[in-house]
Design an enzyme around this catalytic site. Structure first.
Site, PDB file in Angstrom:
ATOM      1  N   CYS A   1       0.865  -1.176   0.000  1.00 27.20           N
ATOM      2  CA  CYS A   1       0.000   0.000   0.000  1.00 27.20           C
ATOM      3  C   CYS A   1       0.901   1.224   0.000  1.00 27.20           C
ATOM      4  O   CYS A   1       1.557   1.516   1.002  1.00 27.20           O
ATOM      5  CB  CYS A   1      -0.919  -0.005   1.224  1.00 27.20           C
ATOM      6  SG  CYS A   1      -1.911   1.487   1.378  1.00 27.20           S
ATOM      7  N   GLY A   2       0.952   1.931  -1.118  1.00 26.59           N
ATOM      8  CA  GLY A   2       1.867   3.053  -1.238  1.00 26.59           C
ATOM      9  C   GLY A   2       1.538   4.206  -0.314  1.00 26.59           C
ATOM     10  O   GLY A   2       2.425   4.795   0.316  1.00 26.59           O
TER      11      GLY A   2
ATOM     12  N   THR B   1      -0.400   2.668  -4.798  1.00 26.52           N
ATOM     13  CA  THR B   1       0.144   1.788  -5.844  1.00 26.52           C
ATOM     14  C   THR B   1      -0.613   1.977  -7.154  1.00 26.52           C
ATOM     15  O   THR B   1      -0.045   1.824  -8.231  1.00 26.52           O
ATOM     16  CB  THR B   1       0.115   0.311  -5.410  1.00 26.52           C
ATOM     17  OG1 THR B   1      -1.219  -0.068  -5.058  1.00 26.52           O
ATOM     18  CG2 THR B   1       1.056   0.060  -4.242  1.00 26.52           C
TER      19      THR B   1
ATOM     20  N   GLU C   1     -10.729   0.164  -5.386  1.00 25.24           N
ATOM     21  CA  GLU C   1      -9.671  -0.649  -4.782  1.00 25.24           C
ATOM     22  C   GLU C   1     -10.193  -2.010  -4.325  1.00 25.24           C
ATOM     23  O   GLU C   1     -11.234  -2.095  -3.658  1.00 25.24           O
ATOM     24  CB  GLU C   1      -9.056   0.097  -3.606  1.00 25.24           C
ATOM     25  CG  GLU C   1      -7.799  -0.552  -3.050  1.00 25.24           C
ATOM     26  CD  GLU C   1      -7.099   0.346  -2.048  1.00 25.24           C
ATOM     27  OE1 GLU C   1      -6.123  -0.149  -1.445  1.00 25.24           O
ATOM     28  OE2 GLU C   1      -7.495   1.510  -1.869  1.00 25.24           O
ATOM     29  N   ARG C   2      -9.459  -3.033  -4.657  1.00 25.95           N
ATOM     30  CA  ARG C   2      -9.781  -4.389  -4.225  1.00 25.95           C
ATOM     31  C   ARG C   2      -9.809  -4.456  -2.701  1.00 25.95           C
ATOM     32  O   ARG C   2      -8.893  -4.013  -2.038  1.00 25.95           O
ATOM     33  CB  ARG C   2      -8.729  -5.362  -4.787  1.00 25.95           C
ATOM     34  CG  ARG C   2      -8.930  -6.819  -4.409  1.00 25.95           C
ATOM     35  CD  ARG C   2      -7.866  -7.705  -5.038  1.00 25.95           C
ATOM     36  NE  ARG C   2      -6.537  -7.437  -4.512  1.00 25.95           N
ATOM     37  CZ  ARG C   2      -5.476  -8.212  -4.748  1.00 25.95           C
ATOM     38  NH1 ARG C   2      -5.596  -9.283  -5.526  1.00 25.95           N
ATOM     39  NH2 ARG C   2      -4.300  -7.908  -4.245  1.00 25.95           N
TER      40      ARG C   2
ATOM     41  N   CYS D   1      -5.272   5.745  -4.105  1.00 26.45           N
ATOM     42  CA  CYS D   1      -4.584   4.454  -4.006  1.00 26.45           C
ATOM     43  C   CYS D   1      -3.146   4.679  -4.454  1.00 26.45           C
ATOM     44  O   CYS D   1      -2.897   4.977  -5.627  1.00 26.45           O
ATOM     45  CB  CYS D   1      -5.276   3.407  -4.883  1.00 26.45           C
ATOM     46  SG  CYS D   1      -4.400   1.827  -4.975  1.00 26.45           S
TER      47      CYS D   1
END
Length: 327
Positions: A80-81, A232, A221-222, A230
């Site tokens: 998770c960036g 990434t 987002e998954r 998000c």
């Protein structure tokens, strides 16, 4: 008493739990139950969050710590960036270091403190790696293709092209003239329930190219759904942008990426072998609240007796967002 932090990167909201400070660490089942309960907005704990970031000791001597990412639905993400920036700040202040490595699910990543984005808006730069376009690393299945790069997939949305990149979280990216949330939401939901294309689900991002090295990205987002940002996803989108839109990409400058929660910068260095390209994500690491809870209550996810105090940093962040909107 145990302590948690409520934090965000571009309003991508998280709670941080440093397990090294506990007398007894939570089991995986306890972490999953805690993440689901504390992140659910209906439980009225600071309006919930997108996930729980768990800090552990690292098994690697060159890392200051390990970060695990438990999504709001209890699933675990590889990376998770936005969350990594907040954990980077936490470890930076804990150990008085400005440049170091953090162990993540798949690899050890370099992070460093950056110049503040705004008054009292600390920023950190984090490495986003590894990169893969291979079907088995996402994974995906579509007409026996080994990669999806700028590919028309009418089964998704007619007239749009898609690129799939793992960084290492799986991302599906489409460049559009205008983002239609209904299309993004419908496709995101379809690809994160049982489907023949992405067996493990995928993060879906739509991107508008605003100008040279200037993007707007929105992500489904998954394990979360629509999110303010998000990390990434913005990183993978920046790489796809650099690969596919050379007329708009300047490799000598950072890319400015706007999102519903604010703005980040990315730095992309392309390589002849695209998987060897380098991505760094630069953005805020904001701590909004401190929470104190009895450690036994933490283990049992009993969250009705928490002491909460504000840090005041969110006011500064909102001033930063206002400055972006006025620019």
């Amino acid at each position: 008493m145990a302590q948690l932090l409520k934090v965000h990167g571009s309003e991508n909201q998280f709670f941080i739990l440093d397990q090294t400070q506990l007398n007894n660490q939570l089991s995986d089942d306890e972490l999953k139950r805690l993440a689901i309960k504390i992140c659910t907005p209906e439980n009225e704990i600071l309006n919930g969050a997108d996930g729980l970031l768990v800090v552990n000791d690292s098994q690697f001597t060159d890392c200051l710590g390990q970060m695990r990412v438990i999504n709001a639905d209890g699933s675990e993400a590889k990376m998770c960036g936005n969350g990594l920036r907040t954990v980077s700040r936490y470890l930076s202040e804990k150990f008085s270091k400005s440049s170091f490595k953090i162990e993540t699910f798949e690899t050890n990543l370099e992070v460093k403190k950056s110049v503040d984005f705004y008054t009292n808006v600390p920023a950190f730069s984090v490495e986003i790696s590894p990169i893969s376009f291979a079907k088995d690393d996402l994974p995906f299945e579509y007409k026996n293709k080994l990669e999806l790069v700028d590919e028309e997939i009418p089964e998704f949305i007619k007239g749009q092209k898609f690129t799939a990149i793992a960084v290492p979280n799986p991302h599906l990216i489409s460049f559009v003239d205008e983002i239609y949330e209904d299309d993004l939401g419908d496709l995101g939901k379809a690809l994160n329930t049982p489907n023949p294309y992405f067996a493990e689900g995928v993060n879906v991002s739509f991107c508008e190219i605003l100008d040279n090295n200037k993007l707007f990205v929105q992500t489904y987002e998954r394990g979360v759904g629509f999110t303010n940002a998000c990390g990434t996803g913005m990183s993978a989108t920046s790489l796809a942008f650099a690969l596919l839109n050379g007329d708009y990409f300047n490799p000598d400058e950072d890319i400015t990426v706007y999102n519903p929660g604010g703005m980040v910068k990315t730095n992309v260095q392309l390589s002849a072998h695209k998987e060897d390209s380098k991505i760094h994500l630069i953005g805020n690491a904001t701590f909004t609240h401190e929470l104190r809870i009895n450690e036994n209550d933490l283990h049992s996810s009993k969250l009705d007796n928490i002491e909460i105090s504000e840090t005041g940093e969110e006011d500064d962040y909102q001033e930063f967002v206002s400055s972006i909107n006025e620019a």
